[in-house]
Every structure is written in structure tokens, then in C-alpha cells.
Enzyme design. Structure first.
Site, short mmCIF file in Angstrom:
data_model
loop_
_atom_site.label_atom_id
_atom_site.label_comp_id
_atom_site.label_asym_id
_atom_site.label_seq_id
_atom_site.Cartn_x
_atom_site.Cartn_y
_atom_site.Cartn_z
N ASP A 62 26.99 31.05 37.34
CA ASP A 62 27.05 31.95 36.46
C ASP A 62 25.36 32.56 35.98
O ASP A 62 24.57 31.79 35.99
CB ASP A 62 27.73 32.15 35.15
N GLN B 148 31.73 46.53 27.87
CA GLN B 148 33.29 47.16 27.89
C GLN B 148 33.12 48.51 27.57
O GLN B 148 33.83 49.45 28.36
CB GLN B 148 33.87 46.54 26.66
N HIS C 210 34.79 34.68 32.70
CA HIS C 210 33.66 34.22 33.78
C HIS C 210 34.30 33.25 34.67
O HIS C 210 33.88 32.85 35.84
CB HIS C 210 32.49 33.64 32.96
C1 UDX Z 1 34.69 38.98 28.53
C2 UDX Z 1 33.78 40.33 27.93
O1 UDX Z 1 34.89 40.75 26.84
C3 UDX Z 1 34.05 41.40 29.00
O2 UDX Z 1 33.58 42.50 28.54
C4 UDX Z 1 33.24 40.77 30.39
O3 UDX Z 1 33.27 41.84 31.22
C5 UDX Z 1 33.63 39.53 30.76
O4 UDX Z 1 33.66 38.56 29.66
P1 UDX Z 1 37.38 38.84 28.15
O5 UDX Z 1 37.35 39.29 27.06
O6 UDX Z 1 37.65 37.69 28.70
O7 UDX Z 1 35.99 39.14 29.09
O8 UDX Z 1 37.87 40.21 29.27
P2 UDX Z 1 38.25 40.18 30.93
O9 UDX Z 1 36.96 40.34 31.55
O10 UDX Z 1 38.98 41.28 30.93
O11 UDX Z 1 38.96 38.88 31.35
C6 UDX Z 1 40.14 38.34 30.72
C7 UDX Z 1 40.75 37.60 31.67
O12 UDX Z 1 41.71 36.94 30.89
C8 UDX Z 1 41.61 38.48 32.78
O13 UDX Z 1 41.26 37.84 34.15
C9 UDX Z 1 42.99 38.44 32.34
O14 UDX Z 1 43.67 38.31 33.77
C10 UDX Z 1 43.19 37.04 31.75
N1 UDX Z 1 44.23 37.31 30.70
C11 UDX Z 1 44.15 38.19 29.64
C12 UDX Z 1 45.13 36.54 31.01
O15 UDX Z 1 45.39 35.70 31.81
N2 UDX Z 1 46.22 36.75 29.98
C13 UDX Z 1 46.00 37.62 29.06
O16 UDX Z 1 47.08 37.25 28.28
C14 UDX Z 1 44.96 38.57 28.83
#
Ligand code: UDX
Length: 468
Positions: A129, A391, A35
Site C-alpha cells: 500500500d 470522499q 485498503h
Molecule cells: C476508506 C476511506 O473512507 C475511503 O475514503 C477511501 O477511499 C478508502 O479507505 P472505507 O470507509 O472503508 O474506506 O470505504 P470504501 O472505500 O468504500 O471501502 C469499504 C469496503 O467495505 C468496500 O469494499 C465495501 O464493499 C465493504 N463493505 C462496506 C462491506 O463489505 N460491507 C458493508 O456493510 C459495508
């Protein structure tokens, strides 16, 4: 030159552009990685268009102001009890934060002092948000308009709006025997794709989603981190449902923002980019399950051996907390030798740079919305292993609507993981998905062009902000 061209297009449409730092926007992200990233990307986009930005942030998962010297930062007490912060689910934390913020005058006082700061340009509005209804209420009491940034997909927001109907018609709570039944009102979703959380009661999830719907319905404008080409029908449904002056699809925001990093809560290990430089084009599978998803130690072993046995080079993010019942990293015996020279395991990656790297040919992902958008933006096809929340529906769109990946279903077993990797990286089906991913990348890139729908959405947004 692109900027000049853009300005002309904007002028033709009669959109107003700000004098440099003429007005200010406030932003208040929900303090979780998935977020925070899009909210700060939006802040960056608005700053680049001439607006001043103040970021309000909680003490829980506090942001580092040093990473964004161009923004002003204000820390706001969130009131989340320590034991909830340490052991609660994300929904527990959202509930605790809202309860505490509604009970205390702290948010209102923080907002009032930001508004009273005469050393800063006048604040036009606050971006929140959708999970922060308590902040919206505090802003409304001060006469400050709130706009919502939805960090998930338009389909996901449509599912939140439909939640009462989904219960009324018996789609929810999900019954084992109906998991593959289509939800006729929300194609292409099936019951198993709907927003649910195994770690929280249905009642708790319903209450949180009802508050999100309320926040969105009573805001002064909605921005969604998606683009017209990806979710045309879903966006139309939302526009039909809401009576808001602006509902804008301004994404993928990470592609519009000039900063791909700067909001990561963990240090990103850039050594993996040098390692990727040594790998063949499209040969590497990138593996990451995002910032919140987790697995038990047995599943972890299965993933480890699935990757090792696939024979493919891989880059695997094993962040702290990924494995529920392991303290440190404990790889199976023989694993390190089996992957020597071919496998790279790191704690946290610069994900956008990794996905953009020429050596990366596939992504095994938990299908968080940011990860999905980031993969689509680079034309990288996906193996989806969704766990909860939005997801499952993101994975459904990847497989069924866009055809740029497929879901790995059922128990995590090494043999299944190995064949899924081969299917994506070597098979004919994988090659077709890669072709479609390339085409989708191009369509999304068109939305980001100076006259593309996402740039126009930002033009409209800036003009609207100036009108407030
Ligand atoms: C959460 C929920 O899991 C997801 O379903 C919802 O859509 C948003 O909130 P998250 O698990 O953090 O999200 O996954 P995601 O939405 O994919 O965001 C992860 C972020 O972390 C991405 O922007 C990604 O670029 C970043 N990231 C991930 C990194 O910078 N490094 C990493 O090694 C892994």
C-alpha cells in the site's frame, strides 16, 4: 473458452505467462477495510494467472488465513501502541505504524525469512500500500523490488502529487470563503473537494501525503484500482508525472477477482440477500457509510427519520462505531413500527452482492472509493454524503464528471434526506442518473472484457512481474 482466447491475445502481444506457480508475489496491505479489499483482490487476480502469493499482514486488524487457503500468510509486528490503535485516527495509526516499523528490524527480518523460504517459488516483488514507506525501505535493503497498489482513484493520487503546489498557490489550507472556488490545475475539483481531514492537523496530513508521493515515485511500478474509461485524463497526468516502467489501471479489481468476499473484517450478514429477494426490482435504497466514517447521535436520528419518512424500502448498514456517542443501537421511539416490512437494518453487508441485486435502485454512500467503484460497476446511482479524505473528490466525480449521482450537502436533516431519496428513486433527475449509471456500467464492463484495458493491464503486469 474465454481463458483460451485471452491466452492467444496475450501471446500475440508477446506477453509472458507464468508456468504454474513459477514465481511468487508478496503483498502487504494497509490494515483497513478499504485498503485490504483491493489488495487481496489483486492477489487473487495474480494467483489466478498462475503466480504464488504470500500475504504479509499486521497484527492490528489481522487477516484470517483460513479465508484464503490458497495464499501463504505471514504476520508482522506493527508496533502500533494500544492507545493509538484504540483511539487514534487512521492517520495516527499510519504514522505510528511507519515510525515503529522504521525503528525496529521486525519487517526486514520477516521479509528476509519469507525470501529465504526454499519451499516456496522465488519471490519476484512485493506489492505494498502507498502508505507503507517503512516497508518499502525494508524491502529495498534486501534488494526486493516494490510495486505500489493505489487503492484510491487516479484523481486522488494526482491531488497528492499536487499538494505542495496547492499550498504554494493558496488553495490550501482551505479558507471558508474559497470552498467553491475551482482548482484550475485539477478540474473538476473545487477547494472543498481536495483531500483534507478535519480530525488531523494540516501539517500531519501534508507529511503523510508527502510520504505517499515518495513511496510512489521510488517504486518499481504502479497499479491503480481504476480503469481507463473512468479516469483517462487523470491517468495520463500521472503517467506524465512519473518515470516508472509501468503505470497500470487494472480495476475495478473486485470485478476481476473471482472472490468477492474473503477479506471482510466483520461478518457479512447474508440474510439481507433473502430479504432483497422479496423486494420489487430497483425499489430498495441501500445505505452504508463504509468502514470508518461516523456520525453523532443527532445525525443518526435524522438519517433514521429521513429513511422512514421517504416511504421507500431500504437496507441500512449500522456497523459498530458508526454512531460516535452511542454504545448500542438506540433507534428513536416509533421508528421500528414506521419501517415495518419496509426497512432492514443490519450490522455489515455483503456489499458487492447487495449492489448487484436487482432489487437495489440507489445507494446512499459516504463515497469511499471502493463503494463508488462497486456502485458504478453495478449501474447503481448514488446519493453522496462524503465526510473526509478522498470522499469529497469521489462525490465530485460522481456528480459532475459521470453524472451518476449527487451530493447531499449541509447539515444532515430528515427533510433533506427524505427529498434526496425521492429525487433519486422517483424523480426525473434520478431516472436520468440511473440511465447514465447503466451506460457507465457498460463502459466499465468493456474494460474488463478479455481485450479490454483492465485485462490488458493485468497481462502487462504479469509479464512485468516475470521480468523482475
Ligand atoms: C476508506 C476511506 O473512507 C475511503 O475514503 C477511501 O477511499 C478508502 O479507505 P472505507 O470507509 O472503508 O474506506 O470505504 P470504501 O472505500 O468504500 O471501502 C469499504 C469496503 O467495505 C468496500 O469494499 C465495501 O464493499 C465493504 N463493505 C462496506 C462491506 O463489505 N460491507 C458493508 O456493510 C459495508
Amino acid at each position: 473458452m474465454a481463458g483460451v482466447q485471452e491466452a492467444r491475445e496475450g501471446d500475440k502481444q508477446g506477453w509472458r505467462r507464468p508456468q504454474l506457480r513459477e514465481r511468487r508475489v508478496l503483498v502487504f496491505p494497509l490494515p483497513f477495510q478499504g485498503h485490504i479489499n483491493p489488495m487481496l483482490q489483486l492477489a487473487d487476480v495474480l494467483h489466478a494467472r498462475g503466480l504464488a502469493v504470500t500475504v504479509l499482514h499486521t497484527r492490528f486488524n489481522a487477516l484470517d488465513p483460513a479465508l484464503h487457503p490458497e495464499f501463504a500468510f505471514v504476520s508482522v509486528p506493527d508496533g502500533v501502541p494500544a492507545e493509538v490503535a484504540a483511539t487514534g485516527t487512521i492517520i495516527d495509526i499510519i504514522v505510528a505504524m511507519n515510525v515503529a516499523m522504521e525503528a525496529s528490524p521486525a519487517v526486514g527480518e520477516a521479509l528476509a525469512s519469507v525470501l529465504a523460504d526454499e519451499g516456496q517459488p522465488r519471490a519476484a516483488c512485493l506489492f505494498i500500500d502507498a502508505n507503507l514507506l517503512a516497508v518499502q525501505k525494508a524491502a529495498a535493503a534486501l534488494g526486493l523490488p516494490t510495486l505500489v497498489l493505489r487503492t484510491g482513484s487516479a484523481a486522488c493520487l494526482g491531488c497528492f502529487f499536487a499538494y505542495p503546489m496547492l499550498y504554494q498557490k493558496g488553495y490550501l489550507p482551505p479558507q471558508e470563503s474559497q470552498l467553491y472556488m475551482p482548482v484550475n490545475e485539477l478540474p473538476p475539483l473545487r477547494v472543498r473537494d481536495l483531500f483534507t481531514s478535519s480530525k488531523n492537523s494540516h501539517e500531519k496530513v501534508r507529511r503523510v501525503l508527502a510520504r505517499i508521493t515518495e513511496t510512489v515515485k521510488y517504486c518499481s511500478g504502479l497499479v491503480i484500482n481504476t480503469c481507463e474509461t473512468l479516469e483517462t485524463t487523470e491517468l495520463q497526468r500521472i503517467r506524465d508525472e512519473l518515470d516508472l516502467p509501468v503505470v497500470l489501471a487494472a480495476g475495478p479489481l473486485h470485478k476481476l477477482s473471482s472472490k468477492s468476499t474473503g477479506s471482510s473484517l466483520l461478518d457479512q450478514d447474508y440474510s439481507c440477500i433473502e430479504w432483497l429477494d422479496t423486494q420489487l426490482s430497483r425499489s430498495v435504497l441501500y445505505v452504508s457509510f463504509g468502514s470508518l466514517a461516523s456520525m453523532d447521535s443527532h445525525e443518526f436520528m435524522e438519517v433514521a427519520w429521513g429513511l422512514a419518512n421517504s416511504g421507500h424500502p431500504f437496507l441500512w448498514v449500522v456497523r459498530p462505531g458508526l454512531v460516535q456517542d452511542l454504545d448500542g443501537l438506540d433507534f428513536p421511539d416509533g421508528f421500528e413500527i414506521a419501517i415495518e416490512g419496509r426497512g432492514n437494518v443490519i450490522r455489515w453487508a455483503p456489499q458487492q452482492e447487495v449492489l448487484a441485486h436487482n432489487a437495489v435502485g440507489g445507494f446512499l454512500t459516504h463515497s469511499g472509493w471502493n463503494s463508488t467503484l462497486e456502485s458504478i460497476s453495478e449501474g447503481v446511482p448514488m446519493i453522496c454524503r462524503p465526510q473526509s479524505a478522498d470522499q469529497m473528490m469521489n462525490a465530485r466525480y460522481v456528480e459532475d464528471t459521470w453524472g451518476v449521482g449527487f451530493e447531499l450537502e449541509g447539515k444532515l436533516e430528515r427533510g433533506k434526506i427524505e427529498s434526496a431519496i425521492r429525487k433519486l428513486m422517483n424523480g426525473k433527475e434520478g431516472a436520468d442518473m440511473r440511465d447514465r449509471a447503466k451506460e457507465l456500467k457498460k463502459k466499465v464492463a468493456d474494460c474488463l472484457e478479455s481485450c479490454g484495458s483492465s485485462q490488458i493491464a493485468v497481462d502487462k503486469l504479469v509479464s512485468y512481474i516475470l521480468s523482475l
